[in-house]
Design a protein around this motif. Sequence first.
Motif, short mmCIF file in Angstrom:
data_model
loop_
_atom_site.label_atom_id
_atom_site.label_comp_id
_atom_site.label_asym_id
_atom_site.label_seq_id
_atom_site.Cartn_x
_atom_site.Cartn_y
_atom_site.Cartn_z
N GLN A 100 -4.21 32.29 -35.69
CA GLN A 100 -3.45 31.52 -34.84
C GLN A 100 -3.33 32.13 -33.31
O GLN A 100 -3.47 31.51 -32.55
CB GLN A 100 -1.74 31.64 -35.36
N GLU B 104 -3.97 24.26 -26.11
CA GLU B 104 -4.05 24.98 -27.37
C GLU B 104 -4.06 24.03 -28.56
O GLU B 104 -4.50 23.82 -29.64
CB GLU B 104 -2.99 25.92 -27.67
N SER B 105 -3.22 22.94 -28.30
CA SER B 105 -2.99 21.87 -29.27
C SER B 105 -4.34 20.88 -29.56
O SER B 105 -4.92 20.30 -30.63
CB SER B 105 -1.91 20.73 -28.65
N LEU C 248 -6.66 23.28 -31.61
CA LEU C 248 -6.25 23.15 -32.84
C LEU C 248 -6.36 21.78 -33.52
O LEU C 248 -6.81 21.80 -34.75
CB LEU C 248 -4.76 23.60 -32.89
N GLY C 249 -6.42 20.70 -32.93
CA GLY C 249 -6.44 19.39 -33.40
C GLY C 249 -7.86 19.34 -33.77
O GLY C 249 -8.36 18.52 -34.78
N PRO D 138 -2.63 18.16 -22.64
CA PRO D 138 -3.70 17.34 -23.77
C PRO D 138 -4.13 15.90 -23.56
O PRO D 138 -5.10 15.73 -24.01
CB PRO D 138 -2.73 17.65 -24.96
N ILE E 60 -2.36 15.70 -33.35
CA ILE E 60 -1.67 16.42 -32.42
C ILE E 60 -0.09 15.92 -32.55
O ILE E 60 0.86 16.50 -32.19
CB ILE E 60 -2.12 16.36 -30.98
N ARG E 61 -0.02 14.74 -32.54
CA ARG E 61 1.32 13.99 -32.40
C ARG E 61 1.92 14.27 -33.74
O ARG E 61 3.52 14.63 -33.67
CB ARG E 61 1.03 12.29 -32.53
N GLY F 64 1.49 16.98 -35.84
CA GLY F 64 1.63 18.45 -36.31
C GLY F 64 0.93 18.55 -37.61
O GLY F 64 0.93 17.67 -38.36
N LEU G 109 0.32 23.76 -36.17
CA LEU G 109 0.28 23.08 -34.95
C LEU G 109 1.56 22.09 -34.76
O LEU G 109 1.76 21.43 -35.40
CB LEU G 109 -1.06 22.09 -34.97
N GLU G 110 2.07 22.56 -33.70
CA GLU G 110 3.44 22.05 -33.63
C GLU G 110 3.12 20.61 -33.03
O GLU G 110 2.32 20.25 -32.45
CB GLU G 110 4.47 22.70 -32.35
N ASP H 50 3.43 16.91 -31.39
CA ASP H 50 3.75 16.61 -29.77
C ASP H 50 3.72 15.12 -29.92
O ASP H 50 3.01 14.41 -29.43
CB ASP H 50 2.72 17.10 -28.88
#
Length: 640
Positions: free
Chosen positions: A34, A48-49, A52-53, A172, A202-203, A205, A218-219, A221
């Motif tokens: 992470q 970052e998102s 990660l995505g 993003p 991304i949306r 998570g 991945l939080e 969004d």
Amino acid sequence: MTAGGAVACAALLLPLLSAGPSATAERAPADSLQGTFAAAAAEYGVPESVLLGVSYLQSRWDAHGGAASVTGGYGPMHLTDARTAIAEAPHHSHGTEDARGDESRPARSVVEAALPDPAELPPRLRTLERAAEVSGIGADELRDSAAANVRGGAALLAQAQRELGGPAGADPADWYGAVARYSGADDVATATTYADDVFDVIRTGQSRTTDSGQRVELEPDPAVSPDRTQVRRLGLRTADTGRTECPPTVACEWIPAPYEEFGDGDYGNHDQAGRPASQSVDYIVVHDTEASWDTTLQLVQNPQYVSWQYSLRSSDGHIAQHVPLEDVAWHAGNWFVNAKSVGLEHEGFLVSPDAWYTEAMYRTSARLVRYLAKRYDIPLDRQHILGHDNVPGTTAATIRGMHTDPGPYWDWAHYFKLLGRPFTPSAGPDSSVVTIRPEYTRHQPLYTGCAKAGEACAPHGSGAVRLHTAPSESAPLVKDVGLRPGGQDSTTGVNDTGARASTGQQYAVAERRGDWTAIWYLGQKAWFHNPRTQPVAVAAREQVLTPKDGLAEVPVYGRAYPEASAYPPGVPVQAVSPLPYKLLAGQRYVVGDRVPGEYLYATTFDTAGHKVVRGEEMYYEIQFGHRVAFVKAADVRVLG
């Protein structure tokens, strides 16, 4: 599907089950995976998102111990170095079957395709080379180090953003075009679908523990709204959708297989059929291609080769359709199954059985299967969604030549979760039926023969459990008299299906002893280690069948063909030939469909002579071993 269609249908993307992470997650240590993503994102100015995505859609953040994917991709970012992968990986064949599986005409066997010339590999299979150039990180480090791999992927995304004239920074939504380019797709629809998938991740998570034991989150969004018109700057082609039959949530291209006569009464490379009016479509068969993408397309367009309905590309999930769904492709090695199925070939040119598939391909494949299942009312279970390795031989003579793809490393649990049909308990702990379901990442049984006969394969997650003759790891594996008529034990070979039960398959319980469970399998009692603290099967409630009272045994068949009296004049009678197995009194097997005996007679180019022969004899499909089988309804009784 046009680019506009792909954009318009973005809101229709198949909901994929996810475990949304906590919005209050603490900052991860810098030396964790992470932390690696956070550091790489900051170093190269990539949100970052987004990093990660993209990584999730390629590898679900797994490193796979440095092993290459089926298309030569390495690490969490799936940086492709197919030159190195080709040099290091063996080429495997999965069998010698007649792909048509119809004894009424000459065999049409699949030949082993040659590996591609490394000098001619397309750019999508050489992204690690570009990552090394823009990041300054050595190729070996990019392959072997997860941290370096993430940095290399971030460098590629940053380079794409610069080339497209996009702003650097943490929003993003500004990175849609760069994400689409990262896919390596050469057409607008595929690049768009790929980027839509990344932004869907991304949306919503995601959160999971990787194959190296690292927890990555991945939080979500939900407000992110990228500018999808950015894909127009990539200069990509518009694929010919032609006669494609695909859901709007995938990118699909029409590359037809030929229906062509070429003399001596032979033709290729499929049969016109008029399904489902002529015959129902009951099965979907999952294959791997055993060839590169370009070679796969060349082969399916060769009238003297064989055929399948769809090919799926690993790097980006792109789909090519070759045969209309109403027609019968030659792919499964069993004519009864071919006549009633759709074949999906998944790219895997290295054909290393311990290689891995991308999340992008799993997702598009799952969407395609959901579409097909809904269209033809096919149940989403493992007696209808088959691997090529679950298709039975037609006769005793064909069993040993049947293919074994996609093999024990295909993640059926994840695939069925994407299908919206996860394998969950449906009965109490003492149920009379179990569904095989090991925890894929942690379950790593020893396999041999990935690189050399008898040599141990690299440790790898697997969806298959091994079956023994007694409740002990030291007990011999159960025998498969079809594969080994001499009575030898099954082996740990990666292509040996003789003592293997796969995720999602259901079996009747024969006995339980402590941490061991026995099931009825190939006419015998087969044991697998199933501790309560880490079970590899879940309880199920399903109908089972057993021989009728008074019958000591009943024959088992690899196809459900009609009785001789059902054939009209001019159609040769097909033998109802039993396999070398027996279903014995007292044994029970999980019931699938009840079907009439059917035979599609289609041995001429002129379809006027084609006939579907249906008999009065009824059959049940059963989960008999690793492969399904059929028994006559008149021989058995159904319980429960």
